[in-house]
Design a protein around this motif. Structure first.
Motif, PDB file in Angstrom:
ATOM      1  N   TYR A 139       0.877  -1.152  -0.070  1.00  0.00           N
ATOM      2  CA  TYR A 139      -0.047   0.021  -0.046  1.00  0.00           C
ATOM      3  C   TYR A 139       0.759   1.326  -0.178  1.00  0.00           C
ATOM      4  CZ  TYR A 139      -3.613  -3.384   1.106  1.00  0.00           C
ATOM      5  OH  TYR A 139      -4.397  -4.352   1.410  1.00  0.00           O
ATOM      6  N   ASP A 140       1.799   1.176   0.818  1.00  0.00           N
ATOM      7  CA  ASP A 140       2.438   2.736   1.152  1.00  0.00           C
ATOM      8  C   ASP A 140       3.599   2.962   0.445  1.00  0.00           C
ATOM      9  OD1 ASP A 140       0.721   3.703   3.515  1.00  0.00           O
ATOM     10  OD2 ASP A 140       1.352   1.824   4.252  1.00  0.00           O
ATOM     11  N   HIS A 141       4.622   1.895   0.135  1.00  0.00           N
ATOM     12  CA  HIS A 141       5.833   1.953  -0.491  1.00  0.00           C
ATOM     13  C   HIS A 141       5.868   0.803  -1.337  1.00  0.00           C
ATOM     14  CE1 HIS A 141       6.727   4.761   2.435  1.00  0.00           C
ATOM     15  NE2 HIS A 141       6.504   3.993   3.452  1.00  0.00           N
ATOM     16  N   LYS A 142       5.201   1.048  -2.470  1.00  0.00           N
ATOM     17  CA  LYS A 142       5.400   0.091  -3.593  1.00  0.00           C
ATOM     18  C   LYS A 142       6.719   0.012  -4.118  1.00  0.00           C
ATOM     19  CE  LYS A 142       0.211   0.506  -4.953  1.00  0.00           C
ATOM     20  NZ  LYS A 142      -0.048  -0.760  -4.229  1.00  0.00           N
ATOM     21  N   SER A 143       6.947  -1.227  -4.389  1.00  0.00           N
ATOM     22  CA  SER A 143       8.244  -1.606  -5.095  1.00  0.00           C
ATOM     23  C   SER A 143       9.567  -1.417  -4.324  1.00  0.00           C
ATOM     24  CB  SER A 143       8.635  -0.605  -6.508  1.00  0.00           C
ATOM     25  OG  SER A 143       7.851  -0.844  -7.498  1.00  0.00           O
ATOM     26  N   TYR A 144       9.335  -1.301  -2.854  1.00  0.00           N
ATOM     27  CA  TYR A 144      10.375  -1.384  -1.902  1.00  0.00           C
ATOM     28  C   TYR A 144      10.871  -2.443  -1.517  1.00  0.00           C
ATOM     29  CZ  TYR A 144      12.436   0.121   2.710  1.00  0.00           C
ATOM     30  OH  TYR A 144      13.410   0.464   3.703  1.00  0.00           O
ATOM     31  N   TYR A 145      12.268  -2.696  -1.693  1.00  0.00           N
ATOM     32  CA  TYR A 145      12.858  -4.012  -1.476  1.00  0.00           C
ATOM     33  C   TYR A 145      12.654  -4.763  -0.131  1.00  0.00           C
ATOM     34  CZ  TYR A 145      16.508  -7.299  -1.262  1.00  0.00           C
ATOM     35  OH  TYR A 145      17.068  -8.621  -1.014  1.00  0.00           O
ATOM     36  N   LEU A 146      12.873  -4.154   0.708  1.00  0.00           N
ATOM     37  CA  LEU A 146      13.219  -4.722   2.115  1.00  0.00           C
ATOM     38  C   LEU A 146      11.542  -4.653   2.685  1.00  0.00           C
ATOM     39  CD1 LEU A 146      14.825  -6.449   3.985  1.00  0.00           C
ATOM     40  CD2 LEU A 146      15.433  -4.172   5.234  1.00  0.00           C
ATOM     41  N   ASP A 147      10.607  -5.600   2.502  1.00  0.00           N
ATOM     42  CA  ASP A 147       9.238  -5.375   2.817  1.00  0.00           C
ATOM     43  C   ASP A 147       9.022  -6.589   3.713  1.00  0.00           C
ATOM     44  OD1 ASP A 147       9.297  -7.719   1.011  1.00  0.00           O
ATOM     45  OD2 ASP A 147       7.753  -6.995  -0.206  1.00  0.00           O
ATOM     46  N   VAL A 159      25.444  -8.963   9.601  1.00  0.00           N
ATOM     47  CA  VAL A 159      26.373  -7.547   9.861  1.00  0.00           C
ATOM     48  C   VAL A 159      27.091  -7.970  11.155  1.00  0.00           C
ATOM     49  CG1 VAL A 159      26.424  -5.252  10.062  1.00  0.00           C
ATOM     50  CG2 VAL A 159      25.018  -6.140   8.326  1.00  0.00           C
ATOM     51  N   ASP A 160      26.139  -8.216  12.187  1.00  0.00           N
ATOM     52  CA  ASP A 160      26.793  -8.516  13.357  1.00  0.00           C
ATOM     53  C   ASP A 160      27.577  -7.598  14.255  1.00  0.00           C
ATOM     54  OD1 ASP A 160      27.310 -10.393  15.594  1.00  0.00           O
ATOM     55  OD2 ASP A 160      28.956 -11.207  14.643  1.00  0.00           O
ATOM     56  N   SER A 161      26.876  -6.295  14.344  1.00  0.00           N
ATOM     57  CA  SER A 161      27.310  -5.265  15.103  1.00  0.00           C
ATOM     58  C   SER A 161      26.128  -4.865  16.095  1.00  0.00           C
ATOM     59  CB  SER A 161      27.567  -4.096  14.221  1.00  0.00           C
ATOM     60  OG  SER A 161      28.055  -3.032  14.965  1.00  0.00           O
ATOM     61  N   PRO A 162      26.499  -4.590  17.440  1.00  0.00           N
ATOM     62  CA  PRO A 162      25.660  -4.037  18.342  1.00  0.00           C
ATOM     63  C   PRO A 162      25.094  -2.547  17.916  1.00  0.00           C
ATOM     64  CG  PRO A 162      27.749  -3.754  19.140  1.00  0.00           C
ATOM     65  CD  PRO A 162      28.086  -4.477  17.932  1.00  0.00           C
ATOM     66  N   ARG A 163      25.611  -1.946  16.861  1.00  0.00           N
ATOM     67  CA  ARG A 163      25.149  -0.657  16.440  1.00  0.00           C
ATOM     68  C   ARG A 163      24.227  -0.796  15.353  1.00  0.00           C
ATOM     69  NH1 ARG A 163      25.978   3.061  20.319  1.00  0.00           N
ATOM     70  NH2 ARG A 163      27.916   2.987  21.177  1.00  0.00           N
ATOM     71  N   ILE A 164      23.944  -2.049  14.501  1.00  0.00           N
ATOM     72  CA  ILE A 164      23.307  -1.918  13.419  1.00  0.00           C
ATOM     73  C   ILE A 164      22.069  -2.895  13.826  1.00  0.00           C
ATOM     74  CG2 ILE A 164      23.127  -2.681  11.106  1.00  0.00           C
ATOM     75  CD1 ILE A 164      24.869  -0.398  11.512  1.00  0.00           C
ATOM     76  N   LYS A 165      20.895  -2.426  13.961  1.00  0.00           N
ATOM     77  CA  LYS A 165      19.815  -3.361  14.153  1.00  0.00           C
ATOM     78  C   LYS A 165      18.575  -2.971  13.196  1.00  0.00           C
ATOM     79  CE  LYS A 165      21.038  -4.390  19.214  1.00  0.00           C
ATOM     80  NZ  LYS A 165      20.428  -4.433  20.254  1.00  0.00           N
ATOM     81  N   LEU A 166      17.503  -3.698  13.708  1.00  0.00           N
ATOM     82  CA  LEU A 166      15.991  -3.426  12.859  1.00  0.00           C
ATOM     83  C   LEU A 166      15.146  -2.555  13.537  1.00  0.00           C
ATOM     84  CD1 LEU A 166      15.247  -5.209  10.198  1.00  0.00           C
ATOM     85  CD2 LEU A 166      13.496  -5.831  11.776  1.00  0.00           C
ATOM     86  N   LEU A 167      14.710  -1.766  12.726  1.00  0.00           N
ATOM     87  CA  LEU A 167      13.437  -1.179  13.206  1.00  0.00           C
ATOM     88  C   LEU A 167      12.185  -2.093  12.990  1.00  0.00           C
ATOM     89  CD1 LEU A 167      12.717   2.690  12.781  1.00  0.00           C
ATOM     90  CD2 LEU A 167      10.936   1.089  13.129  1.00  0.00           C
ATOM     91  N   PHE A 168      11.588  -2.450  14.023  1.00  0.00           N
ATOM     92  CA  PHE A 168      10.305  -3.288  13.519  1.00  0.00           C
ATOM     93  C   PHE A 168       9.348  -2.620  13.833  1.00  0.00           C
ATOM     94  CE2 PHE A 168       7.236  -6.530  14.363  1.00  0.00           C
ATOM     95  CZ  PHE A 168       7.496  -7.710  14.020  1.00  0.00           C
ATOM     96  N   ASP A 169       8.548  -2.212  12.581  1.00  0.00           N
ATOM     97  CA  ASP A 169       7.509  -1.507  12.561  1.00  0.00           C
ATOM     98  C   ASP A 169       6.236  -2.426  12.293  1.00  0.00           C
ATOM     99  OD1 ASP A 169       5.162   0.036  11.559  1.00  0.00           O
ATOM    100  OD2 ASP A 169       6.521   1.610  10.925  1.00  0.00           O
ATOM    101  N   CYS A 170       5.371  -2.599  13.447  1.00  0.00           N
ATOM    102  CA  CYS A 170       4.379  -3.360  13.633  1.00  0.00           C
ATOM    103  C   CYS A 170       3.186  -3.024  12.611  1.00  0.00           C
ATOM    104  CB  CYS A 170       3.600  -3.290  15.010  1.00  0.00           C
ATOM    105  SG  CYS A 170       4.901  -4.067  16.435  1.00  0.00           S
ATOM    106  N   TYR A 171       2.896  -2.018  12.269  1.00  0.00           N
ATOM    107  CA  TYR A 171       2.109  -1.529  11.095  1.00  0.00           C
ATOM    108  C   TYR A 171       2.535  -2.225   9.795  1.00  0.00           C
ATOM    109  CZ  TYR A 171       0.094   1.002   7.101  1.00  0.00           C
ATOM    110  OH  TYR A 171      -0.635   1.457   6.304  1.00  0.00           O
ATOM    111  N   HIS A 172       3.658  -1.856   9.389  1.00  0.00           N
ATOM    112  CA  HIS A 172       4.287  -2.266   8.011  1.00  0.00           C
ATOM    113  C   HIS A 172       4.229  -3.976   8.054  1.00  0.00           C
ATOM    114  CE1 HIS A 172       5.189   1.327   6.401  1.00  0.00           C
ATOM    115  NE2 HIS A 172       5.754   1.755   7.263  1.00  0.00           N
ATOM    116  N   MET A 173       4.698  -4.565   9.436  1.00  0.00           N
ATOM    117  CA  MET A 173       4.817  -6.049   9.215  1.00  0.00           C
ATOM    118  C   MET A 173       3.514  -6.666   9.545  1.00  0.00           C
ATOM    119  SD  MET A 173       7.954  -6.334   8.610  1.00  0.00           S
ATOM    120  CE  MET A 173       7.645  -5.017   7.409  1.00  0.00           C
ATOM    121  N   GLN A 174       2.547  -6.045  10.030  1.00  0.00           N
ATOM    122  CA  GLN A 174       1.249  -6.661   9.977  1.00  0.00           C
ATOM    123  C   GLN A 174       0.617  -6.800   8.735  1.00  0.00           C
ATOM    124  OE1 GLN A 174      -0.202  -8.220  11.978  1.00  0.00           O
ATOM    125  NE2 GLN A 174      -2.224  -8.224  11.411  1.00  0.00           N
TER     126      GLN A 174
END
Length: 251
Positions: A139-147, A159-174
């Protein structure tokens, strides 16, 4: 639970500085932004400091123009400039985006992973955090790769770095996958921030299909120490909307 509030999606009738004044009624633990480089960051920082607020995170400058599948020289320049901008408002955590799907060969995961590995060295040296965000491509970001979060967590683990993590957006992932509780439970060590909004429509949390009290309960049970961010667009008066949402999640 610590709650952060995206101030750019609420009180659209007021400027960004007045919005911060207005949200103090609801006593958030932090605020967050999309595009701080578009504002007077010195003035913004003063308002934030006045209320002793934390800034949970903001997007990298030019976030939609310079993405993680870009040439590393551009990616590096952008984060270095953003780090300096972020200092004005006390922000040391930044959101980055993948690119759009550009060909049939899945080479983008490799490019994103390699760029993030190299970015990790900068983040570790500068004591800042970088969060890669999956978005819905329906709906919001058609063609976005990391979906989806499955590929996202795979990238972060590689990547395995404590400084690089995932933003888990419940809206997008639902929208894209569901399975929110299990996804968070299995990967909580790789979650740097959680976003929320009601599905469908990205409106109030309590008006959607997602059981957010259960999500919050799960995060607390798992010992999650980051922020639970409200990033939604009110469907009625912003003040009443925020009052209703906070009453719903703070039960």
């Amino acid at each position: 639970m610590k709650y952060s509030l995206c101030v750019e999606s609420i009180f659209p009738e007021t400027d960004i500085y007045d919005r911060i004044e207005r949200v103090m009624e609801f006593q958030p633990d932090a605020v967050e932004f999309w595009d701080i480089h578009e504002y007077d960051t010195k003035k913004l920082g003063a308002v934030i400091s006045k209320h002793n607020l934390a800034v949970a995170l903001c997007c990298l400058n030019n976030n939609w123009d310079v993405r993680m599948n870009d040439a590393f020289s551009r990616v590096r320049k952008n984060i270095e400039e953003t780090i300096e901008t972020g200092k004005d408002v006390g922000c040391n955590t930044f959101i980055c985006m993948s690119g759009d799907v550009v060909n049939k060969t899945d080479s983008q995961k490799m490019i994103i992973t390699e760029n993030l590995k190299r970015m990790a060295e900068i983040c570790e040296a500068k004591n800042v955090n970088l969060l890669v965000e999956p978005l819905n491509s329906i709906y919001d970001h058609k063609s976005y790769y990391l979906d989806n979060s499955y590929d996202g967590f795979e990238i972060v683990k590689t990547v395995d770095s404590p400084r690089i993590k995932l933003l888990f957006d419940c809206y997008h992932m639902q929208v894209m996958q569901g399975n929110l509780v299990n996804s968070l439970t299995d990967n909580i060590d790789y979650v740097g921030h959680v976003h929320s909004a009601g599905v469908p429509g990205r409106k109030e949390l309590h008006l959607g299909e997602t059981n957010y009290p259960l999500i919050i309960e799960t995060l607390e049970r798992l010992g999650y120490s980051g922020y639970f961010g409200l990033e939604y667009f009110p469907s009625y008066d912003s003040r009443q909307s925020l009052k209703d949402v906070f009453q719903y999640i703070r039960k």
